[in-house]
Write a protein that holds these residues in place. Structure first.
Motif, mmCIF file in Angstrom:
data_model
loop_
_atom_site.group_PDB
_atom_site.id
_atom_site.type_symbol
_atom_site.label_atom_id
_atom_site.label_comp_id
_atom_site.label_asym_id
_atom_site.label_seq_id
_atom_site.Cartn_x
_atom_site.Cartn_y
_atom_site.Cartn_z
ATOM 1 N N ARG A 288 0.831 -1.213 0.000
ATOM 2 C CA ARG A 288 0.000 0.000 0.000
ATOM 3 C C ARG A 288 0.864 1.261 0.000
ATOM 4 N NH1 ARG A 288 -5.770 -1.024 2.804
ATOM 5 N NH2 ARG A 288 -5.813 -3.279 2.738
ATOM 6 N N ASP B 63 0.725 0.937 -4.312
ATOM 7 C CA ASP B 63 -0.584 1.597 -4.405
ATOM 8 C C ASP B 63 -0.459 3.116 -4.449
ATOM 9 O OD1 ASP B 63 -2.176 -0.704 -4.491
ATOM 10 O OD2 ASP B 63 -2.055 -0.962 -2.333
ATOM 11 N N THR C 114 0.736 4.060 -7.845
ATOM 12 C CA THR C 114 -0.328 3.933 -8.853
ATOM 13 C C THR C 114 -1.295 5.108 -8.781
ATOM 14 O OG1 THR C 114 -0.171 1.517 -8.730
ATOM 15 C CG2 THR C 114 -2.157 2.433 -9.712
ATOM 16 N N GLY D 274 -4.550 -6.489 -6.325
ATOM 17 C CA GLY D 274 -3.748 -5.811 -5.307
ATOM 18 C C GLY D 274 -3.548 -6.663 -4.066
ATOM 19 N N SER E 133 -6.312 1.165 -6.096
ATOM 20 C CA SER E 133 -5.187 1.473 -5.206
ATOM 21 C C SER E 133 -5.566 2.572 -4.224
ATOM 22 C CB SER E 133 -3.969 1.909 -6.035
ATOM 23 O OG SER E 133 -3.467 0.827 -6.792
#
Length: 580
Positions: free
Chosen positions: A130, A134, A137, A200, A317
């Motif tokens: 994360r 993420d 992204t 994810g 994300s």
């Protein structure tokens, strides 16, 4: 066993996106204005080309002059469009970078506010994914996807409007390609978000598996677990592959249908335009202009739909990033009475998840300035007791109080100042030796930093080439495990807590160094309670009292000499330790 962190729903993501845009509304307005100006400048070219066609087909002595002037106008529009596009993209990227910077700061704040127990149960893989993949992204979405979506949407609206302004019937013909695009896009969007969230999650599990294997490489090798770790990694890789195949299957339907729809409106406009032209309801220039508008619409429509796939990744994300903030924060309770520093446990019972009970009705009182050693066999619940004393976990039954206030109800900042837990797992942060010390006491002077190192026997610091300014950390200068433990203990000296809990915090030190360090700590922290989870009984010998923990219960408690004289479990441990 890891526990997955939450993922924000669509409503939360939508609100956060709008809040992010509203936070920099003037920049967003400027980007929209520049993109609109660029799109308007681009609209003029097909219209001017249509006028050129009509001027040429109409003939006349002034046709050449008209064409020249229209050609110059086209050149001016192309130049204006290029300038507007350049500054629009520049402004869009500046907005994106600012937004990503704020997002990273907010994410770090949310992550640092997570309760320690939540971080431990979530595992490093999920948080690492994360905080890196993420967030990156989302940054790509803000920097590149949002400007593309804005400009392409603006261009498409204006292009189709222009066709309607040329002739409403040509405008209706131009819409024939939109129904299949709309239907397949709706089909795709309904399935894309869950698919990318699953992708994810699978990536996070793979990161977790690879991280734990790398961190425990020596253990894996020593216990010959290589084949097992390879199987585990292969299973996670297969999960990622399966998740990516699901998103690939969506794209393999979405893009072919969309791209095959591009030629439909142009074909229909040319056919309808020929029919209208034969009845003289439109001019040839209007048909040419309409076809050129639709031809120009392919590029923004194609970019919009292609970046929509990236937008789905970005939104998925973003939902994972925002999910970190949905973990309930640690409760901010009251403050313990300053002059009451007793740590009291009454009928404490605890179990992890749905597992068996680890602690069974533990009663214990630790007074200010007391040194208490907790001993017992492996699996007796010593580390669990340390976590409850530090307020990391809360008992399912009974209470743990400091100064009359339950430890878990204390304000987290106050609890961390008053109670410090040091385990055998230590971290050397990337930075100088000074950087690794001052976050425990930001106002400490260099003399105080050196004194803390000396207090825990960290004499090795004097041999560092740049003293307190020597860079430390992976890839720079790696400290030995014993040196890293002493560094962690020096932080404790600087933090100066009311209660210090040592959970095998000197395990990496040799016995003589460990004993000297513990005695130095006791001297430096005089007046503070020290609770040591002891794996070496020399620590128990030096303590004021010893508590024997067996099968989740305190079976004996008292001074070292008293327990040895009693001839119970502690006496047996002591004689076994000394080989007598």
């Amino acid at each position: 066993m890891t526990t997955k962190l939450p993922v924000a729903d669509r409503v939360v993501v939508r609100r956060a996106t709008l809040a992010m845009l509203a936070g920099d509304r003037w920049a967003v307005a400027g980007v929209l204005a520049l993109h609109a100006a660029s799109a308007l400048a681009g609209l003029a070219t097909p219209w001017l080309l249509g006028l050129i066609v009509d001027a040429v087909t109409g003939g006349g002595s002034g046709a050449v002059g008209v064409v020249d002037r229209l050609a110059l106008a086209i050149a001016g529009c192309v130049l204006a469009q290029g300038l507007f596009t350049r500054y629009a993209e520049y402004a869009g990227h500046r907005f994106g970078e600012r937004a990503v910077a704020r997002l990273r700061e907010d994410f770090v704040s949310r992550m640092l506010a997570l309760p320690v127990s939540v971080v431990e149960r979530a595992g490093t893989g999920d948080l690492a994914t994360r905080s890196s993949v993420d967030v990156s992204t989302v940054g790509t979405m803000l920097r590149e996807v949002v400007p593309v979506v804005v400009i392409c949407s603006t261009q498409l609206v204006l292009l189709f409007t222009a066709v309607f302004l040329l002739d409403p019937l040509l405008g209706l013909a131009a819409l024939t390609g939109l129904p299949p695009v709309y239907l397949v896009t709706r089909w795709y969007l309904r399935r894309a978000s869950p698919a990318y969230l699953a992708e994810g999650a699978a990536s996070a599990e793979l990161t977790e598996a690879l991280t734990t294997t790398a961190e425990g490489a020596r253990t894996v090798e020593a216990l010959r677990l290589t084949d097992e770790r390879i199987r585990s990694g292969t299973t996670r890789v297969a999960g990622v592959w399966q998740a990516r195949r699901a998103t690939l299957a969506l794209r393999s339907v979405f893009f072919p249908v969309v791209e095959s729809s591009y030629a439909v409106p142009i074909t229909v406009v040319l056919l309808a335009g020929g029919w209208f032209l034969a009845r003289q309801t439109v001019t040839l220039g209007e048909v040419v202009a309409a076809a050129l508008y639709l031809q120009r619409a392919i590029e923004p429509l194609d970019r919009l739909l292609q970046w929509m796939e990236q937008a789905q990744r970005g939104l998925a994300s973003f939902a994972r990033v925002l999910g970190v903030g949905q973990v309930p924060p640690e409760p901010r309770g009251g403050a313990a009475t300053p002059d009451d520093r007793r740590l009291v446990l009454r009928d404490v019972r605890f179990h992890y998840g749905d597992g068996h009970e680890v602690l069974h009705g533990v009663d214990l009182t630790v007074g200010p300035g007391e040194r208490l050693a907790v001993v017992g066999p492996s699996g007796a619940g010593k580390s669990t007791l340390a976590r409850l004393l530090a307020g990391i976990d809360a008992p399912q039954q009974g209470v743990v109080r400091l100064g009359g206030v339950e430890v878990t109800d204390l304000d987290p900042a106050q609890r961390r100042r008053r109670i410090a837990l040091v385990t055998q797992e230590h971290h050397v942060f990337l930075g100088s030796l000074r950087d690794n010390l001052v976050f425990a006491a930001p106002d400490a002077t260099d003399d105080q930093l050196r004194a803390a190192l000396v207090a825990v026997g960290a004499d090795w610091y004097a041999d560092l080439p740049d003293g307190l300014d020597t860079p430390l950390g992976d890839g720079v200068r790696t400290l030995a495990a014993a040196d890293a433990q002493q560094l962690a203990l020096a932080r404790i000296v600087l933090a100066d807590p009311d209660i210090l809990i040592l959970d095998e915090a000197t395990a990496a030190l040799d016995p003589s160094t460990a004993r000297r360090t513990e005695r130095a700590l006791a001297a430096v922290l005089a007046g503070r309670a020290v609770i040591a989870i002891a794996h070496r009984l020399n620590t128990a010998h030096d303590a004021d009292r010893v508590a024997v923990l067996s099968d989740g219960r305190i079976t004996e408690i008292g001074a070292h000499d008293e327990l040895v004289a009693a001839g119970g479990a502690y006496a047996a441990l002591w004689h076994s330790w000394h080989g007598s």
